[in-house]
Design an enzyme around this catalytic site. Structure first.
Site, PDB file in Angstrom:
ATOM      1  N   GLY A 100       0.841  -1.192   0.000  1.00 15.42           N
ATOM      2  CA  GLY A 100       0.000   0.000   0.000  1.00 15.42           C
ATOM      3  C   GLY A 100       0.877   1.244   0.000  1.00 15.42           C
ATOM      4  O   GLY A 100       0.373   2.359   0.117  1.00 15.42           O
ATOM      5  N   LYS A 151       2.889   3.954  -1.710  1.00 10.85           N
ATOM      6  CA  LYS A 151       2.918   4.518  -3.065  1.00 10.85           C
ATOM      7  C   LYS A 151       4.345   4.708  -3.584  1.00 10.85           C
ATOM      8  O   LYS A 151       4.608   4.557  -4.773  1.00 10.85           O
ATOM      9  CB  LYS A 151       2.191   5.865  -3.089  1.00 10.85           C
ATOM     10  CG  LYS A 151       0.692   5.686  -2.963  1.00 10.85           C
ATOM     11  CD  LYS A 151      -0.038   7.011  -3.189  1.00 10.85           C
ATOM     12  CE  LYS A 151      -1.525   6.803  -2.983  1.00 10.85           C
ATOM     13  NZ  LYS A 151      -2.185   7.885  -2.283  1.00 10.85           N
ATOM     14  N   GLY A 152       5.263   5.053  -2.681  1.00  8.70           N
ATOM     15  CA  GLY A 152       6.661   5.254  -3.086  1.00  8.70           C
ATOM     16  C   GLY A 152       7.265   3.965  -3.621  1.00  8.70           C
ATOM     17  O   GLY A 152       7.919   3.945  -4.668  1.00  8.70           O
ATOM     18  N   ASP A 202       9.010  -6.629   2.229  1.00  8.41           N
ATOM     19  CA  ASP A 202       9.163  -5.843   3.444  1.00  8.41           C
ATOM     20  C   ASP A 202      10.571  -5.274   3.442  1.00  8.41           C
ATOM     21  O   ASP A 202      11.532  -5.950   3.047  1.00  8.41           O
ATOM     22  CB  ASP A 202       8.929  -6.693   4.692  1.00  8.41           C
ATOM     23  CG  ASP A 202       8.571  -5.827   5.883  1.00  8.41           C
ATOM     24  OD1 ASP A 202       7.616  -5.033   5.765  1.00  8.41           O
ATOM     25  OD2 ASP A 202       9.241  -5.912   6.920  1.00  8.41           O
TER      26      ASP A 202
HETATM   27  P1  IMP Z   1       7.028  -1.584   5.007  1.00 10.56           P
HETATM   28  O1  IMP Z   1       7.962  -2.516   4.268  1.00 10.56           O
HETATM   29  O2  IMP Z   1       5.832  -1.260   4.200  1.00 10.56           O
HETATM   30  O3  IMP Z   1       6.756  -2.057   6.388  1.00 10.56           O
HETATM   31  O4  IMP Z   1       7.729  -0.187   5.166  1.00 10.56           O
HETATM   32  C1  IMP Z   1       9.066  -0.049   5.046  1.00 10.56           C
HETATM   33  C2  IMP Z   1       9.479   1.297   5.576  1.00 10.56           C
HETATM   34  O5  IMP Z   1      10.899   1.326   5.498  1.00 10.56           O
HETATM   35  C3  IMP Z   1       8.983   2.449   4.722  1.00 10.56           C
HETATM   36  O6  IMP Z   1       7.792   3.000   5.200  1.00 10.56           O
HETATM   37  C4  IMP Z   1      10.132   3.430   4.847  1.00 10.56           C
HETATM   38  O7  IMP Z   1      10.004   4.160   6.031  1.00 10.56           O
HETATM   39  C5  IMP Z   1      11.343   2.527   4.961  1.00 10.56           C
HETATM   40  N1  IMP Z   1      11.906   2.255   3.639  1.00 10.56           N
HETATM   41  C6  IMP Z   1      11.901   1.084   2.950  1.00 10.56           C
HETATM   42  N2  IMP Z   1      12.491   1.231   1.749  1.00 10.56           N
HETATM   43  C7  IMP Z   1      12.827   2.522   1.678  1.00 10.56           C
HETATM   44  C8  IMP Z   1      13.453   3.278   0.657  1.00 10.56           C
HETATM   45  O8  IMP Z   1      13.756   2.819  -0.457  1.00 10.56           O
HETATM   46  N3  IMP Z   1      13.664   4.565   0.945  1.00 10.56           N
HETATM   47  C9  IMP Z   1      13.330   5.137   2.134  1.00 10.56           C
HETATM   48  N4  IMP Z   1      12.722   4.487   3.107  1.00 10.56           N
HETATM   49  C10 IMP Z   1      12.470   3.163   2.883  1.00 10.56           C
END
Ligand code: IMP
Length: 201
Positions: free
Chosen positions: A8, A10-11, A71
């Site tokens: 979910g 978006k980045g 993740d």
């Molecule tokens: P999740 O995998 O959705 O639990 O979230 C991973 C979290 O790690 C993100 O919300 C970011 O805060 C951080 N994160 C993961 N990959 C990146 C990246 O490529 N750039 C910056 N932050 C990242």
């Protein structure tokens, strides 16, 4: 072939689409394309546990298709590898990226003026249409900057300087991440495996 990205964020999705939309064999979707999708709690102890939870939650609705669950997070040496699996929620359950980065900068300053070594990690679980599980891992080493700079990206990009660079990921921009990020490394392994199995050319 349909490939469903179980995120979910978006980045992340934008980054996946930059690469995967160029693979003609795939039509790429995400959980945002599922009208009644409710994400399961990410309560695993590891990146692998949480990537699997995400992949399986979409697989339950799209069993005949390719599913990619991922993740990822940031491990900071001077913070005993935190925030790690808690990266998205470091400053609280619904924290914004700006709140997470502000907390991290503060913690590094308080705890360890010296050790800003850090790494992004990404674990990807792909579930094939035959329900095989493929696991890929990627990492990007660097250090935490003294302050947030740059406007690109998401999460901790504005405070992470990759090894060998002098700018943050948020200054280096999407083209850099497409080549060098933890996500790009894991995705490249997935594409290699698809090519070696003749799923794609
Ligand atoms: P999740 O995998 O959705 O639990 O979230 C991973 C979290 O790690 C993100 O919300 C970011 O805060 C951080 N994160 C993961 N990959 C990146 C990246 O490529 N750039 C910056 N932050 C990242």
């Amino acid at each position: 072939m349909e490939l469903w990205i179980a995120t979910g964020n978006k980045g992340k999705l934008e980054e996946y689409k930059l690469t995967l939309n160029k693979v003609p064999e795939f039509k790429v979707y995400s959980q945002a394309d599922l009208p009644h999708f409710t994400p399961r709690p990410e309560d695993g102890a590891t990146f692998l546990d949480n990537a699997r939870i995400k992949a399986k939650s979409v697989k339950a609705l799209k069993s005949e298709h390719w599913i990619l669950g991922e993740d990822s997070g940031l491990e900071v040496a001077g913070l005993n590898n935190l925030p790690g699996v808690h990266s998205a929620r470091y400053a609280g359950p619904h924290a914004r990226d700006s709140e997470n980065t502000a907390k991290l900068l503060k913690m590094v300053q308080i705890r360890t003026a010296a050790n800003r070594q850090a790494q992004f990690k990404c674990v990807t679980v792909v579930l094939t249409p035959q329900n095989e599980e493929w696991v890929f891992e990627g990492e990007l080493k660097g250090q935490i900057s003294l302050k947030a700079t740059g406007t690109h990206g998401f999460g901790y990009d504005s405070i992470f300087i990759p090894d060998g660079e002098t700018k943050t990921l948020a200054e280096l921009g999407p083209a850099y991440k497409l080549q060098h990020s933890h996500r790009a490394h894991a995705l490249a392994q997935f594409l290699d495996k698809l090519r070696s199995g003749s799923f794609i050319i």
